[in-house]
Design an enzyme around this catalytic site. Structure first.
Site, short mmCIF file in Angstrom:
data_model
loop_
_atom_site.label_atom_id
_atom_site.label_comp_id
_atom_site.label_asym_id
_atom_site.label_seq_id
_atom_site.Cartn_x
_atom_site.Cartn_y
_atom_site.Cartn_z
N GLY A 11 0.83 -1.21 0.00
CA GLY A 11 0.00 0.00 0.00
C GLY A 11 0.86 1.25 0.00
N ARG A 72 1.50 -4.91 -5.61
CA ARG A 72 1.58 -6.18 -4.91
C ARG A 72 2.13 -7.20 -5.92
NH1 ARG A 72 -2.63 -3.53 -1.99
NH2 ARG A 72 -1.68 -3.18 0.04
N ASP A 103 4.31 -4.31 6.62
CA ASP A 103 4.80 -5.59 7.15
C ASP A 103 4.83 -6.68 6.08
OD1 ASP A 103 1.96 -5.57 7.24
OD2 ASP A 103 1.99 -7.26 8.62
N THR A 126 3.67 3.05 5.50
CA THR A 126 2.25 2.64 5.44
C THR A 126 1.43 3.62 6.26
OG1 THR A 126 0.65 1.00 6.24
CG2 THR A 126 2.76 0.97 7.31
N ASP A 128 -1.14 2.85 7.87
CA ASP A 128 -1.82 2.15 8.97
C ASP A 128 -1.09 2.23 10.32
OD1 ASP A 128 -3.86 1.40 7.33
OD2 ASP A 128 -2.99 -0.54 6.83
N ASP A 130 0.80 0.18 11.65
CA ASP A 130 0.67 -1.09 12.37
C ASP A 130 1.97 -1.90 12.35
OD1 ASP A 130 0.59 -1.50 9.65
OD2 ASP A 130 -0.99 -3.00 9.71
N ARG A 172 -7.57 -1.88 8.55
CA ARG A 172 -8.22 -3.20 8.54
C ARG A 172 -7.98 -3.97 9.82
NH1 ARG A 172 -9.70 -5.98 3.49
NH2 ARG A 172 -9.49 -3.86 2.73
N GLY A 186 -12.98 15.00 18.01
CA GLY A 186 -14.00 15.02 19.07
C GLY A 186 -15.20 14.16 18.69
P1 ADP Z 1 2.25 -4.04 2.81
O1 ADP Z 1 3.71 -4.02 2.58
O2 ADP Z 1 1.63 -2.69 2.62
O3 ADP Z 1 1.89 -4.71 4.12
P2 ADP Z 1 1.28 -6.40 1.34
O4 ADP Z 1 0.90 -7.17 2.54
O5 ADP Z 1 0.31 -6.40 0.21
O6 ADP Z 1 1.57 -4.87 1.62
O7 ADP Z 1 2.67 -6.97 0.80
C1 ADP Z 1 3.33 -6.37 -0.29
C2 ADP Z 1 4.05 -7.40 -1.10
O8 ADP Z 1 5.09 -8.01 -0.30
C3 ADP Z 1 3.24 -8.57 -1.59
O9 ADP Z 1 2.45 -8.29 -2.73
C4 ADP Z 1 4.34 -9.56 -1.94
O10 ADP Z 1 4.98 -9.18 -3.13
C5 ADP Z 1 5.32 -9.33 -0.78
N1 ADP Z 1 5.10 -10.30 0.29
C6 ADP Z 1 4.21 -10.24 1.30
N2 ADP Z 1 4.29 -11.34 2.10
C7 ADP Z 1 5.26 -12.12 1.56
C8 ADP Z 1 5.83 -13.38 1.90
N3 ADP Z 1 5.42 -14.09 2.97
N4 ADP Z 1 6.80 -13.87 1.11
C9 ADP Z 1 7.24 -13.18 0.03
N5 ADP Z 1 6.75 -11.98 -0.34
C10 ADP Z 1 5.77 -11.46 0.41
#
Ligand code: ADP
Length: 338
Positions: A11, A72, A103, A126, A128, A130, A172, A186
């Site tokens: 994101g 992604r 993450d 990000t 978020d 988080d 989320r 507020g």
């Molecule tokens: P964010 O980084 O915002 O949390 P995503 O969760 O969509 O976004 O993850 C971004 C990209 O990171 C994914 O589309 C993928 O390319 C890569 N990614 C996420 N998890 C894994 C994983 N367990 N192994 C390899 N690549 C991953």
């Protein structure tokens, strides 16, 4: 160290450009070349990159989004993809890869590190907020401002028509934007994933609060901030229930992707610049498998796995005062109802 690479993944968030800029300028200071991979991990697989220099990053500090584009890349989870990415990085003699993302992107970086023996450093980008190990993430402050600006405007029309409004914000799995925006605006109530475990019992308390507040204050505006994906059926379903049960018009407002956009506020620009510059210096110092974050105004190095294996909690004091204000209202309501 002669050459490093940077990519933005997952994101997008305001301030990612400010971070890219800081990385390029710091690298230039140390005579290091920077290659920018495009479209997140897709760029690594397709060898889609461009050399970045001072001219290429001129005037991007204030721009939202990311000049490297984000994406992604589901196929990156495979072993073959990570091996291909490693080979592509080696082909360009990249010595360190800087990943700006959330993450998920850090899990991707960890996955790559099992097949690539050079340095990998994460930067938290990000809205978020988080990610464990850093007080704030790049983009979070701008997202709060955007949500707040919208809620203030919703308040105006809610006042005029004495309506209830349900404002859905992003987050989320985490209520950071929701809590900060609600306290700053507020809002009369805030519904967050950390605080609501059972929607049936929550509905009773939401209704009770609206009804008693209206008995005391009369028909005034009433704003509820709620995070996305929290309510079964979404905010539209909840607003229909509230309209029916309270007899007052309740309107949903979904802020959506507008929260990802916009020029980054000063706090995000400063955070992005500080962390981006530090990441380059950490790379030069031979550091790897860490995220660069900030804690109590100091830059910190956090082991990459900790950023997702540990859970960052909402500020308990902010949660306390939000519910305390709610309690004060309840006490006032109780006295006046007698
Ligand atoms: P964010 O980084 O915002 O949390 P995503 O969760 O969509 O976004 O993850 C971004 C990209 O990171 C994914 O589309 C993928 O390319 C890569 N990614 C996420 N998890 C894994 C994983 N367990 N192994 C390899 N690549 C991953």
């Amino acid at each position: 160290m002669k050459r490093i690479a940077v990519l933005t993944s997952g994101g997008d968030a305001p301030g990612m450009n400010a971070c890219i800029r800081a990385i390029v300028l710091t690298a230039e200071h140390y005579n290091i070349e920077v290659f920018g991979y495009r479209h997140g991990y897709n760029g690594l697989l397709n060898q889609e990159y461009k050399p970045l220099d001072r001219d290429k990053i001129a005037n991007i500090l204030q721009a939202g989004g990311t000049v490297l584009r984000s994406a992604r890349c589901l196929e990156f989870k495979s072993e073959a993809s990570a091996q291909k990415a490693a080979a592509n990085l080696d082909e360009l003699n990249i010595e360190a890869l800087l990943v700006i993302g959330g993450d998920g992107s850090f899990r991707g970086a960890h996955h790559l590190s099992q097949y690539w023996d050079k340095q990998i450093i994460g930067l938290p980008g990000t809205i978020d907020n988080d990610i464990w190990g850093t007080d704030a993430t790049i983009g979070y402050f701008t997202a709060i401002e955007t949500a707040l600006d919208s809620i203030d405007k919703v308040r105006d029309t809610a006042d005029a028509f004495e309506r209830i409004f349900l404002v859905e914000v992003m987050g989320r799995h985490a209520g950071f934007i929701g809590l900060s925006a609600a306290v700053s605006a507020g809002a009369d109530q805030v519904l967050l994933p950390e605080l609501i475990k059972d929607s049936t019992s929550a509905l009773q308390s939401i209704l009770y609060h609206i009804q008693t507040a209206r008995k005391i204050k009369g028909n005034t505006s009433y704003i509820i901030v709620i995070t996305e994906n929290l309510w079964p059926g979404g905010v539209t379903a909840l607003s229909e229930v509230l309209t029916k049960e309270t007899g007052t018009d309740c309107r949903p407002v979904i802020l959506g992707h507008v929260q990802r956009g916009g020029s980054p506020v000063a706090q995000d620009r400063m955070l992005a610049t500080k962390l981006g510059a530090y990441a380059v210096e950490a790379a030069i110092a031979g550091k790897t498998h860490i995220m660069i974050g900030e804690s109590a105004h100091r830059v910190v190095e956090v082991p990459l796995e900790e950023t997702w294996s540990k859970t960052k909690e909402l500020d308990p004091y902010l949660v306390k005062i939000q519910s305390q204000l709610f309690d004060i209202a309840q006490g006032h309501i109780a006295q006046n109802l007698d």
